[in-house]
Design a protein around this motif. Structure first.
Motif, PDB file in Angstrom:
ATOM      1  N   PHE A   1      -8.716   2.122  -8.848  1.00 32.44           N
ATOM      2  CA  PHE A   1      -9.995   1.650  -8.299  1.00 32.44           C
ATOM      3  C   PHE A   1     -10.999   1.412  -9.431  1.00 32.44           C
ATOM      4  O   PHE A   1     -11.776   0.470  -9.396  1.00 32.44           O
ATOM      5  CB  PHE A   1     -10.577   2.640  -7.277  1.00 32.44           C
ATOM      6  CG  PHE A   1      -9.807   2.685  -5.969  1.00 32.44           C
ATOM      7  CD1 PHE A   1      -9.054   1.607  -5.528  1.00 32.44           C
ATOM      8  CD2 PHE A   1      -9.838   3.823  -5.158  1.00 32.44           C
ATOM      9  CE1 PHE A   1      -8.335   1.648  -4.324  1.00 32.44           C
ATOM     10  CE2 PHE A   1      -9.130   3.876  -3.953  1.00 32.44           C
ATOM     11  CZ  PHE A   1      -8.377   2.780  -3.542  1.00 32.44           C
TER      12      PHE A   1
ATOM     13  N   GLU B   1      -4.366   8.386   9.113  1.00 32.75           N
ATOM     14  CA  GLU B   1      -3.919   9.347   8.101  1.00 32.75           C
ATOM     15  C   GLU B   1      -2.383   9.429   8.135  1.00 32.75           C
ATOM     16  O   GLU B   1      -1.782   9.890   9.126  1.00 32.75           O
ATOM     17  CB  GLU B   1      -4.540  10.738   8.308  1.00 32.75           C
ATOM     18  CG  GLU B   1      -6.055  10.752   8.145  1.00 32.75           C
ATOM     19  CD  GLU B   1      -6.493  10.422   6.726  1.00 32.75           C
ATOM     20  OE1 GLU B   1      -6.036  11.069   5.762  1.00 32.75           O
ATOM     21  OE2 GLU B   1      -7.305   9.487   6.571  1.00 32.75           O
ATOM     22  N   ALA B   2      -1.793   9.008   7.022  1.00 37.31           N
ATOM     23  CA  ALA B   2      -0.338   8.850   6.967  1.00 37.31           C
ATOM     24  C   ALA B   2       0.410  10.120   7.397  1.00 37.31           C
ATOM     25  O   ALA B   2       1.377  10.044   8.162  1.00 37.31           O
ATOM     26  CB  ALA B   2       0.075   8.432   5.557  1.00 37.31           C
TER      27      ALA B   2
ATOM     28  N   SER C   1       0.830  -1.211   0.000  1.00 35.83           N
ATOM     29  CA  SER C   1       0.000   0.000   0.000  1.00 35.83           C
ATOM     30  C   SER C   1       0.866   1.264   0.000  1.00 35.83           C
ATOM     31  O   SER C   1       1.792   1.399   0.813  1.00 35.83           O
ATOM     32  CB  SER C   1      -0.904  -0.018   1.235  1.00 35.83           C
ATOM     33  OG  SER C   1      -1.039   1.275   1.781  1.00 35.83           O
ATOM     34  N   SER C   2       0.538   2.183  -0.893  1.00 33.88           N
ATOM     35  CA  SER C   2       1.353   3.397  -1.027  1.00 33.88           C
ATOM     36  C   SER C   2       1.305   4.252   0.240  1.00 33.88           C
ATOM     37  O   SER C   2       2.340   4.771   0.688  1.00 33.88           O
ATOM     38  CB  SER C   2       0.893   4.218  -2.232  1.00 33.88           C
ATOM     39  OG  SER C   2      -0.483   4.503  -2.124  1.00 33.88           O
ATOM     40  N   TYR C   3       0.121   4.401   0.839  1.00 33.25           N
ATOM     41  CA  TYR C   3       0.047   5.231   2.054  1.00 33.25           C
ATOM     42  C   TYR C   3       0.782   4.555   3.220  1.00 33.25           C
ATOM     43  O   TYR C   3       1.326   5.236   4.091  1.00 33.25           O
ATOM     44  CB  TYR C   3      -1.410   5.540   2.416  1.00 33.25           C
ATOM     45  CG  TYR C   3      -1.963   6.681   1.592  1.00 33.25           C
ATOM     46  CD1 TYR C   3      -1.713   8.009   1.943  1.00 33.25           C
ATOM     47  CD2 TYR C   3      -2.696   6.445   0.439  1.00 33.25           C
ATOM     48  CE1 TYR C   3      -2.187   9.066   1.175  1.00 33.25           C
ATOM     49  CE2 TYR C   3      -3.181   7.487  -0.337  1.00 33.25           C
ATOM     50  CZ  TYR C   3      -2.919   8.799   0.036  1.00 33.25           C
ATOM     51  OH  TYR C   3      -3.379   9.842  -0.725  1.00 33.25           O
TER      52      TYR C   3
ATOM     53  N   ALA D   1     -11.898   2.323   7.805  1.00 27.61           N
ATOM     54  CA  ALA D   1     -11.180   1.128   7.318  1.00 27.61           C
ATOM     55  C   ALA D   1     -10.104   1.431   6.281  1.00 27.61           C
ATOM     56  O   ALA D   1      -9.777   0.575   5.459  1.00 27.61           O
ATOM     57  CB  ALA D   1     -12.158   0.086   6.787  1.00 27.61           C
ATOM     58  N   ARG D   2      -9.604   2.643   6.299  1.00 26.68           N
ATOM     59  CA  ARG D   2      -8.445   2.949   5.446  1.00 26.68           C
ATOM     60  C   ARG D   2      -7.178   2.777   6.287  1.00 26.68           C
ATOM     61  O   ARG D   2      -7.207   2.963   7.502  1.00 26.68           O
ATOM     62  CB  ARG D   2      -8.547   4.380   4.921  1.00 26.68           C
ATOM     63  CG  ARG D   2      -9.636   4.550   3.865  1.00 26.68           C
ATOM     64  CD  ARG D   2      -9.016   4.445   2.506  1.00 26.68           C
ATOM     65  NE  ARG D   2     -10.003   4.526   1.456  1.00 26.68           N
ATOM     66  CZ  ARG D   2      -9.813   5.197   0.317  1.00 26.68           C
ATOM     67  NH1 ARG D   2      -8.699   5.861   0.122  1.00 26.68           N
ATOM     68  NH2 ARG D   2     -10.721   5.170  -0.619  1.00 26.68           N
ATOM     69  N   PHE D   3      -6.110   2.439   5.662  1.00 21.52           N
ATOM     70  CA  PHE D   3      -4.872   2.240   6.382  1.00 21.52           C
ATOM     71  C   PHE D   3      -3.742   3.004   5.691  1.00 21.52           C
ATOM     72  O   PHE D   3      -3.880   3.350   4.510  1.00 21.52           O
ATOM     73  CB  PHE D   3      -4.545   0.734   6.494  1.00 21.52           C
ATOM     74  CG  PHE D   3      -4.849  -0.091   5.262  1.00 21.52           C
ATOM     75  CD1 PHE D   3      -6.107  -0.643   5.054  1.00 21.52           C
ATOM     76  CD2 PHE D   3      -3.860  -0.312   4.305  1.00 21.52           C
ATOM     77  CE1 PHE D   3      -6.378  -1.403   3.914  1.00 21.52           C
ATOM     78  CE2 PHE D   3      -4.127  -1.071   3.166  1.00 21.52           C
ATOM     79  CZ  PHE D   3      -5.391  -1.611   2.979  1.00 21.52           C
ATOM     80  N   PRO D   4      -2.681   3.305   6.484  1.00 18.83           N
ATOM     81  CA  PRO D   4      -2.243   2.742   7.752  1.00 18.83           C
ATOM     82  C   PRO D   4      -2.941   3.358   8.962  1.00 18.83           C
ATOM     83  O   PRO D   4      -3.565   4.417   8.872  1.00 18.83           O
ATOM     84  CB  PRO D   4      -0.757   3.117   7.781  1.00 18.83           C
ATOM     85  CG  PRO D   4      -0.717   4.453   7.100  1.00 18.83           C
ATOM     86  CD  PRO D   4      -1.722   4.326   5.988  1.00 18.83           C
TER      87      PRO D   4
ATOM     88  N   GLN E   1      -5.106   6.691  -7.618  1.00 22.30           N
ATOM     89  CA  GLN E   1      -6.016   5.709  -7.009  1.00 22.30           C
ATOM     90  C   GLN E   1      -7.336   5.628  -7.789  1.00 22.30           C
ATOM     91  O   GLN E   1      -7.912   4.560  -7.919  1.00 22.30           O
ATOM     92  CB  GLN E   1      -6.321   6.091  -5.558  1.00 22.30           C
ATOM     93  CG  GLN E   1      -5.202   5.766  -4.576  1.00 22.30           C
ATOM     94  CD  GLN E   1      -5.660   5.940  -3.120  1.00 22.30           C
ATOM     95  OE1 GLN E   1      -6.513   6.774  -2.815  1.00 22.30           O
ATOM     96  NE2 GLN E   1      -5.100   5.172  -2.214  1.00 22.30           N
TER      97      GLN E   1
ATOM     98  N   ASP F   1      -0.386  14.012  -2.016  1.00 23.35           N
ATOM     99  CA  ASP F   1      -1.593  13.241  -1.666  1.00 23.35           C
ATOM    100  C   ASP F   1      -2.730  13.530  -2.655  1.00 23.35           C
ATOM    101  O   ASP F   1      -3.343  12.616  -3.192  1.00 23.35           O
ATOM    102  CB  ASP F   1      -2.104  13.632  -0.267  1.00 23.35           C
ATOM    103  CG  ASP F   1      -1.510  12.786   0.858  1.00 23.35           C
ATOM    104  OD1 ASP F   1      -0.338  12.388   0.751  1.00 23.35           O
ATOM    105  OD2 ASP F   1      -2.230  12.544   1.853  1.00 23.35           O
TER     106      ASP F   1
HETATM  107  N1  LIG Z   1      -6.104   9.557   3.500  1.00 22.29           N
HETATM  108  C1  LIG Z   1      -5.560   8.268   3.886  1.00 22.29           C
HETATM  109  C2  LIG Z   1      -5.597   7.360   2.654  1.00 22.29           C
HETATM  110  C3  LIG Z   1      -5.219   5.952   2.993  1.00 22.29           C
HETATM  111  C4  LIG Z   1      -5.572   4.992   1.865  1.00 22.29           C
HETATM  112  O1  LIG Z   1      -6.206   5.336   0.866  1.00 22.29           O
HETATM  113  N2  LIG Z   1      -5.148   3.755   2.048  1.00 22.29           N
HETATM  114  C5  LIG Z   1      -5.472   2.711   1.110  1.00 22.29           C
HETATM  115  C6  LIG Z   1      -4.292   1.788   0.936  1.00 22.29           C
HETATM  116  S1  LIG Z   1      -3.002   2.615   0.027  1.00 22.29           S
HETATM  117  C7  LIG Z   1      -6.629   1.909   1.665  1.00 22.29           C
HETATM  118  O2  LIG Z   1      -6.870   1.958   2.848  1.00 22.29           O
HETATM  119  N3  LIG Z   1      -7.334   1.178   0.805  1.00 22.29           N
HETATM  120  C8  LIG Z   1      -8.399   0.343   1.250  1.00 22.29           C
HETATM  121  C9  LIG Z   1      -9.733   0.782   0.743  1.00 22.29           C
HETATM  122  O3  LIG Z   1      -9.800   1.744  -0.029  1.00 22.29           O
HETATM  123  O4  LIG Z   1     -10.717   0.159   1.118  1.00 22.29           O
HETATM  124  C10 LIG Z   1      -4.134   8.448   4.433  1.00 22.29           C
HETATM  125  O5  LIG Z   1      -3.520   9.498   4.185  1.00 22.29           O
HETATM  126  O6  LIG Z   1      -3.638   7.572   5.161  1.00 22.29           O
END
Ligand SMILES: N[C@@H](CCC(=O)N[C@@H](CS)C(=O)NCC(=O)O)C(=O)O
Length: 219
Positions: free
Chosen positions: A114, A65-66, A11-13, A51-54, A110, A102
């Motif tokens: 997606f 939020e990274a 994952s990029s973030y 549910a977004r990571f990290p 993304q 970002d």
């Molecule tokens: N705004 C968030 C974006 C994080 C993000 O988009 N993470 C992606 C992985 S690179 C994710 O969680 N994808 C899972 C999904 O979209 O359900 C940040 O800065 O951490």
């Protein structure tokens, strides 16, 4: 208790935060978000329903939020390399460039990825065309901005470069950076040669088959 990072190496973030951790040799435990460890994903969702990571857990505190995670690391677990300058004006410039990478490199990248995961017939050709135009505009802006620069801001590796590295890495796979953008290519190569970035890229190598558009045979 040690730092716990809920993340996936591809994952990029997540790479953005991993690069910050590697830059300062900050110890942490990886809570891998993978099918083989479903409990980690369940815990992520219970802690952060978006549910977004990290996501970083430090004892009773948690951060998502990274960029915010990297800011927190600097405040609570500083290392020898300061990723946000102490001078407030220089720090503002770092945060501006962090927003640029970002919002105008990662977000359109993304969007394209997606969209490729959607069922044919439900895809958004207009949205993808707009994202490609946004990337072209962002590459052109960055080409001019990088004149005379080694890193994103003030010739010191910073928060902004932590995001630039994975985002330009995947952006070039998704919507190739035109060869005329020589400074952007050179900056991407400089980032990939940095040991912290190289480590993050190498750790993600086993997962390249996850890339829905097909990972190119390079980098
Ligand atoms: N705004 C968030 C974006 C994080 C993000 O988009 N993470 C992606 C992985 S690179 C994710 O969680 N994808 C899972 C999904 O979209 O359900 C940040 O800065 O951490």
């Amino acid at each position: 208790m040690s730092l716990q990072l809920f993340a996936h190496p591809f994952s990029s973030y997540c790479q953005k935060v991993l690069i910050a951790l590697y830059e300062n040799d900050t110890p942490f435990a990886l809570r891998l978000l993978d099918a083989e460890a479903p409990d980690n994903f369940k815990e992520l969702v219970s802690r952060w329903p978006i549910a977004r990571f990290p996501l970083l857990v430090d004892g009773a505190r948690q951060w998502m939020e990274a960029s915010i995670i990297i800011e927190y690391l600097q405040l609570a677990h500083p290392g020898p390399l300061s990723l946000i300058p102490s001078d407030p004006m220089a720090a503002l410039e770092v945060r501006l460039l962090d927003r640029f990478f970002d919002n105008y490199i990662s977000t359109p990248q993304q969007t394209i990825v997606f969209d490729s995961l959607r069922e044919p017939g439900t895809r958004d050709a207009h949205g993808v065309a707009k994202a490609r135009t946004q990337l072209e505009t962002a590459y052109a802006w960055l080409e001019d901005y990088l004149a005379g620069r080694t890193w994103a801001v003030a010739d010191r590796f910073s928060l902004a470069d932590c995001g630039a590295a994975p985002f330009l890495f995947y952006a070039d796979w998704t919507h190739a950076i035109d060869p005329r953008f020589t400074r952007v290519h050179a900056y991407r190569a400089r980032l990939l040669a940095r040991p912290s970035v190289k480590r993050a890229v190498d750790e993600a190598r086993p997962y390249r088959h996850y890339f829905p558009l097909g990972a190119p045979d390079r980098d």
